[in-house]
Structure formats: C-alpha cells, structure tokens
Scaffold this motif. Structure first.
Motif, PDB file in Angstrom:
ATOM      1  N   ALA A  53       0.871  -1.181   0.000  1.00 21.18           N
ATOM      2  CA  ALA A  53       0.000   0.000   0.000  1.00 21.18           C
ATOM      3  C   ALA A  53       0.903   1.224   0.000  1.00 21.18           C
ATOM      4  CB  ALA A  53      -0.914   0.003   1.220  1.00 21.18           C
ATOM      5  N   GLY A  54       0.962   1.897  -1.131  1.00 23.98           N
ATOM      6  CA  GLY A  54       1.848   3.052  -1.224  1.00 23.98           C
ATOM      7  C   GLY A  54       3.294   2.641  -1.087  1.00 23.98           C
ATOM      8  N   ASP A  55       3.949   3.132  -0.038  1.00 32.41           N
ATOM      9  CA  ASP A  55       5.356   2.808   0.175  1.00 32.41           C
ATOM     10  C   ASP A  55       5.547   1.602   1.082  1.00 32.41           C
ATOM     11  OD1 ASP A  55       4.271   4.518   2.268  1.00 32.41           O
ATOM     12  OD2 ASP A  55       6.286   4.499   3.122  1.00 32.41           O
ATOM     13  N   SER A  56       4.465   1.008   1.586  1.00 34.56           N
ATOM     14  CA  SER A  56       4.559  -0.092   2.547  1.00 34.56           C
ATOM     15  C   SER A  56       4.568  -1.447   1.844  1.00 34.56           C
ATOM     16  CB  SER A  56       3.392  -0.050   3.536  1.00 34.56           C
ATOM     17  OG  SER A  56       3.397   1.167   4.254  1.00 34.56           O
ATOM     18  N   VAL A  57       5.359  -2.357   2.395  1.00 30.91           N
ATOM     19  CA  VAL A  57       5.439  -3.719   1.875  1.00 30.91           C
ATOM     20  C   VAL A  57       5.344  -4.685   3.048  1.00 30.91           C
ATOM     21  CG1 VAL A  57       6.871  -5.424   0.678  1.00 30.91           C
ATOM     22  CG2 VAL A  57       6.886  -3.038  -0.071  1.00 30.91           C
ATOM     23  N   LEU A  58       4.504  -5.714   2.906  1.00 32.48           N
ATOM     24  CA  LEU A  58       4.365  -6.756   3.913  1.00 32.48           C
ATOM     25  C   LEU A  58       4.614  -8.101   3.230  1.00 32.48           C
ATOM     26  CD1 LEU A  58       3.514  -7.278   6.898  1.00 32.48           C
ATOM     27  CD2 LEU A  58       1.201  -7.650   6.042  1.00 32.48           C
ATOM     28  N   ALA A  59       5.576  -8.857   3.759  1.00 26.47           N
ATOM     29  CA  ALA A  59       5.914 -10.153   3.167  1.00 26.47           C
ATOM     30  C   ALA A  59       6.063 -11.189   4.268  1.00 26.47           C
ATOM     31  CB  ALA A  59       7.213 -10.044   2.364  1.00 26.47           C
ATOM     32  N   TRP A  60       5.907 -12.463   3.885  1.00 26.13           N
ATOM     33  CA  TRP A  60       6.109 -13.517   4.872  1.00 26.13           C
ATOM     34  C   TRP A  60       7.015 -14.616   4.332  1.00 26.13           C
ATOM     35  CZ3 TRP A  60       4.264 -18.333   3.422  1.00 26.13           C
ATOM     36  CH2 TRP A  60       3.196 -18.383   2.519  1.00 26.13           C
ATOM     37  N   PHE A  61       7.693 -15.267   5.273  1.00 21.42           N
ATOM     38  CA  PHE A  61       8.683 -16.296   4.967  1.00 21.42           C
ATOM     39  C   PHE A  61       8.447 -17.494   5.880  1.00 21.42           C
ATOM     40  CE2 PHE A  61      10.415 -12.223   3.900  1.00 21.42           C
ATOM     41  CZ  PHE A  61      11.287 -12.409   2.838  1.00 21.42           C
ATOM     42  N   GLU A  62       8.816 -18.659   5.381  1.00 21.58           N
ATOM     43  CA  GLU A  62       8.806 -19.841   6.237  1.00 21.58           C
ATOM     44  C   GLU A  62       9.996 -19.821   7.191  1.00 21.58           C
ATOM     45  OE1 GLU A  62       6.509 -22.072   6.308  1.00 21.58           O
ATOM     46  OE2 GLU A  62       5.439 -21.944   4.391  1.00 21.58           O
ATOM     47  N   SER A  63      11.104 -19.226   6.757  1.00 20.98           N
ATOM     48  CA  SER A  63      12.356 -19.263   7.512  1.00 20.98           C
ATOM     49  C   SER A  63      12.755 -17.872   7.976  1.00 20.98           C
ATOM     50  CB  SER A  63      13.476 -19.842   6.638  1.00 20.98           C
ATOM     51  OG  SER A  63      14.755 -19.568   7.185  1.00 20.98           O
ATOM     52  N   PRO A  64      13.022 -17.682   9.285  1.00 19.59           N
ATOM     53  CA  PRO A  64      13.509 -16.385   9.754  1.00 19.59           C
ATOM     54  C   PRO A  64      14.900 -16.063   9.211  1.00 19.59           C
ATOM     55  CG  PRO A  64      13.524 -17.993  11.542  1.00 19.59           C
ATOM     56  CD  PRO A  64      12.797 -18.624  10.408  1.00 19.59           C
ATOM     57  N   VAL A  65      15.708 -17.088   8.974  1.00 22.20           N
ATOM     58  CA  VAL A  65      17.038 -16.856   8.413  1.00 22.20           C
ATOM     59  C   VAL A  65      16.919 -16.255   7.016  1.00 22.20           C
ATOM     60  CG1 VAL A  65      19.181 -17.951   7.639  1.00 22.20           C
ATOM     61  CG2 VAL A  65      18.118 -18.657   9.793  1.00 22.20           C
ATOM     62  N   GLU A  66      16.036 -16.816   6.196  1.00 28.22           N
ATOM     63  CA  GLU A  66      15.850 -16.294   4.848  1.00 28.22           C
ATOM     64  C   GLU A  66      15.249 -14.892   4.876  1.00 28.22           C
ATOM     65  OE1 GLU A  66      16.900 -17.486   1.988  1.00 28.22           O
ATOM     66  OE2 GLU A  66      17.806 -19.189   3.029  1.00 28.22           O
ATOM     67  N   ALA A  67      14.351 -14.645   5.818  1.00 24.02           N
ATOM     68  CA  ALA A  67      13.756 -13.317   5.930  1.00 24.02           C
ATOM     69  C   ALA A  67      14.820 -12.279   6.250  1.00 24.02           C
ATOM     70  CB  ALA A  67      12.674 -13.316   7.004  1.00 24.02           C
ATOM     71  N   LEU A  68      15.708 -12.607   7.181  1.00 22.30           N
ATOM     72  CA  LEU A  68      16.746 -11.657   7.550  1.00 22.30           C
ATOM     73  C   LEU A  68      17.760 -11.478   6.425  1.00 22.30           C
ATOM     74  CD1 LEU A  68      17.865  -9.772   9.614  1.00 22.30           C
ATOM     75  CD2 LEU A  68      18.980 -11.688  10.757  1.00 22.30           C
ATOM     76  N   ARG A  69      18.096 -12.564   5.758  1.00 21.47           N
ATOM     77  CA  ARG A  69      19.001 -12.445   4.608  1.00 21.47           C
ATOM     78  C   ARG A  69      18.391 -11.549   3.529  1.00 21.47           C
ATOM     79  NH1 ARG A  69      20.858 -18.820   4.318  1.00 21.47           N
ATOM     80  NH2 ARG A  69      22.661 -18.630   5.725  1.00 21.47           N
TER      81      ARG A  69
END
Length: 390
Positions: A53-69
C-alpha cells in the motif's frame, strides 16, 4: 483462511509523505526503482509479498534466516542505488521482522498480532536499517554472521510483557574480520584500561546526542497517513500502541505514545481529536496530568547517565516558545491561547542546556524518578498529552 506460524517482514519508506509533498514525480520514480530491486530479492529468499500500500510492503517467509538475509540484501541493494541519487531525494526503507501466528487469507494477505508487532519493529528501525524481535534473534543466532545491538524493551498494544528489540548491524566479511581483529587486540592487558577511559568519555557524548534526538527512531508514527484514513477519534486512538485516558473538570485527557515525531503533526492530531496539546492552568490540573502519565508504563523515556544514575523525560505538553523571543525564558505561551498564569518549571528550567529548546515536557534530569516539574526540550519525546473539552 488458515493459521500459520510465519516470519513477517514489514517495510516502509521513512518520511515518505514529506518526499511526495516535495516532489511527487521524483519520489514515485525512486520508489518504483527500489521496489524493482526489493521484490525479486524477497522472492529469491522464498518470501511471498502479502500486501502493498503506497510505500509499505508486507511479506512472509517460512524461515527467519531467509527473511533476515532478504532484509540485509535489499538494504544493501537500496544503498547502492541511493549512492547515485541526490541526498535530498533518497528514499530509505525501514524494515521490521517478527515471528508470529497469523491468519493467511485466500488472497495471500496475512492478518494478526504478529503482523502488528512487525510493523511496530519497522517503526523503530533507523532509515535504511533493520529491527528484529527477540524470537527472530533466537532463531538466527549463529546461522548468519551479524552484529546485533539491543535497542531496548518496548511495549506493544495487547502484549503484557515488553518486547526485546534488536537492530541489525554489519554482516559483511570485512565486518567479521574487524571483529576478529579486535578480539585479538583485546588480549593485550593494557588495552582494556585505555578503552574504559574512552568509553566513559564517549558515553557522555552519546547521552548528550541522544537527548537531542527524537526517541522512537525515524520520524515516529505517520500521523498524516493516519488522519487521512481514520474516520473517528476512536479509530485514531486505536492505531497507537498505548493511550492512557482520564477526565478532569469536564475535560478528557489522552496521553498518547507516539515514539517521537514532528510537533506540527501532533497539533494536527490534537485538532482531529477535537482538542489541543494540553494547557495546564493550576497545580491540581498539573498533578492530575502528571499522575495520568504514570498510570501505564511506557510514556516516559529513561536514560542512563554515566556516573550519575538515570534521567527521566516525560510526555510533551502544549507550552512552546515564540520564535525570536529572549532566551531561554522569554516568550513561552500555551498553544490553545490560554493565558500563562501557572508554570511548574524545574529548578534551572527553561535553561537551553542542550541548545535552543522551544518545546516543553514533564522532565527533571536532576531527579532519579519521574517528576511533575517541567523542562524545556528540543524535540518530541515518547508521548504527548492531548486535552479535549467535553
């Protein structure tokens, strides 16, 4: 709809509204370029973009390691892009990452308290930075070479205990080599003594710098966007993490935790609620408002003062100094137009001890606990007090 335990990444552009107002075409062009870099990185790390929405992005990952990478990689890519952009038009994303139980909609969007916490972490991150919750750090520790700095304990709506928040630092091989080299240097018994002296001096400087910044990091809550979308006072107040409300002599008072921000925004917020930044006209009203700020934990900022205990900075009040007035005590007035018949300045205040200071709040750095006295300050602190006539 299904419930799942996922790692949520929330991101938005710091101070985006100001960039759009200054030059909408340039801001939109840079945003498109940054999203063009961000989206493939999220996909590469097995993430799914749930909502934008506009400048905001929401995403999800199965792995916290991959999310942080993914977060690290996208911030690095954005930095490279911004190096070629004029400094006044650079868009800097803030990123927050949390692990939480969420509801996955048929559209792919996600809802739930875990999402709300990720959004609050994003608001705490520095522009261009990343903040993660304790549960993320527990999962990624030892799996990625990172430098973590504890931001502190922060309270979030509907969570009984405060959340431990960490910012993510250097993860490059150079950073790793420097840390290992420092470890070798520290084995010299002379070095720690010298470092202790330096740290003491630096801590004083850091404390002075911190008091001149707006706590809460970034520009605080996006008030402009909130007022644009909310239809009622209840909707406005429900968007904040912490609001403490009380009534005194037919007026309602809201102590709103805003994580810092810009003063003009909170004049707009107060107006939208039908009131104004609080104007205090008597000792009884002052005592009531002060006690209201203490009813719920989270409205005061506590600083460690080297060799001198702690300092407390409380919520903002509607007392400001007229531009160009004699410093430091001249030209103070209530924003709502009430006559200045009562003051409760702390000893030595207003004092401009951190430079020119034209706002006021509950504060007394000389005491080791919250105080009903006032201090002058250069910027918004953790919370503001809004008064609404009934």
């Amino acid at each position: 709809m299904t419930r799942r335990l996922l790692t949520i990444l929330a991101a938005d552009v710091a101070d985006y509204t100001r960039h759009v107002e200054a030059d909408e075409d340039t801001a939109l062009s840079h945003l498109a370029a940054l999203r063009g870099l961000m989206d493939p990185i999220i996909t590469t790390h097995h993430g799914l973009i749930a909502n934008t929405a506009g400048d905001s992005v929401l995403a999800w990952f199965e792995s916290p390691v991959e999310a942080l990478r993914a977060a690290i990689e996208l911030q690095q890519a954005h930095k490279i892009y911004n190096d070629s952009v004029h400094s006044t038009t650079r868009l800097l994303f803030r990123v927050g990452i949390n692990i939480g139980d969420v509801t996955v909609q048929s559209s792919g969007d996600i809802l739930g308290h875990g999402v709300n916490i990720a959004a609050r972490l994003e608001a705490l991150a520095e522009p261009g930075g990343i903040c993660v919750s304790q549960n993320v750090m527990d999962q990624v520790g030892g799996k990625i070479e990172l430098a973590f700095s504890k931001v502190g304990e922060h309270r979030v709506k509907n969570v009984t205990k405060p959340i431990s928040v960490y910012s993510v630092g250097d993860s490059t091989p150079l950073g790793l080599r420097l840390r290992r080299r420092m470890s070798q240097i520290m084995r010299n018994p002379i070095v720690p003594v010298g470092i202790s002296v330096c740290v003491a001096v630096m801590a004083i400087g850091v404390f002075y710098y911190a008091l001149n910044q707006r706590p809460g990091r970034g520009e605080g809550f996006d008030v402009a966007r909130l007022l644009e979308n909310a239809a009622s006072s209840e909707e406005i107040l429900s968007a904040f993490d912490l609001v403490t409300t009380g009534t005194f002599e037919d007026h309602t008072y809201h102590v709103v935790q805003t994580w810092g921000g810009y003063w003009a925004e909170f004049e707009e917020l107060a107006h939208a609620l039908g009131g104004y930044p609080v104007a205090i006209g008597s000792q009884a009203e002052n005592d009531f408002v002060f006690n209201l700020t203490l009813r719920d934990e989270g409205h005061w900022v506590v600083y460690d003062v080297p060799n001198d205990g702690k300092a407390y900075e409380g919520p903002m009040i509607g007392l400001v100094q007229e531009e160009g007035a004699p410093e430091p005590a001249g030209g103070w007035f209530w924003l709502n137009g009430e006559p200045l018949t009562f003051t409760n300045w702390a000893p030595g205040a207003p004092g401009n001890w951190r430079g020119n200071q034209d706002l006021a709040n509950f504060a007394n750095p000389r005491k080791s606990a919250p105080s009903p006295e006032w201090g002058d300050t250069p910027g918004i602190h953790m919370s503001v007090v809004i008064e609404v006539p009934n």
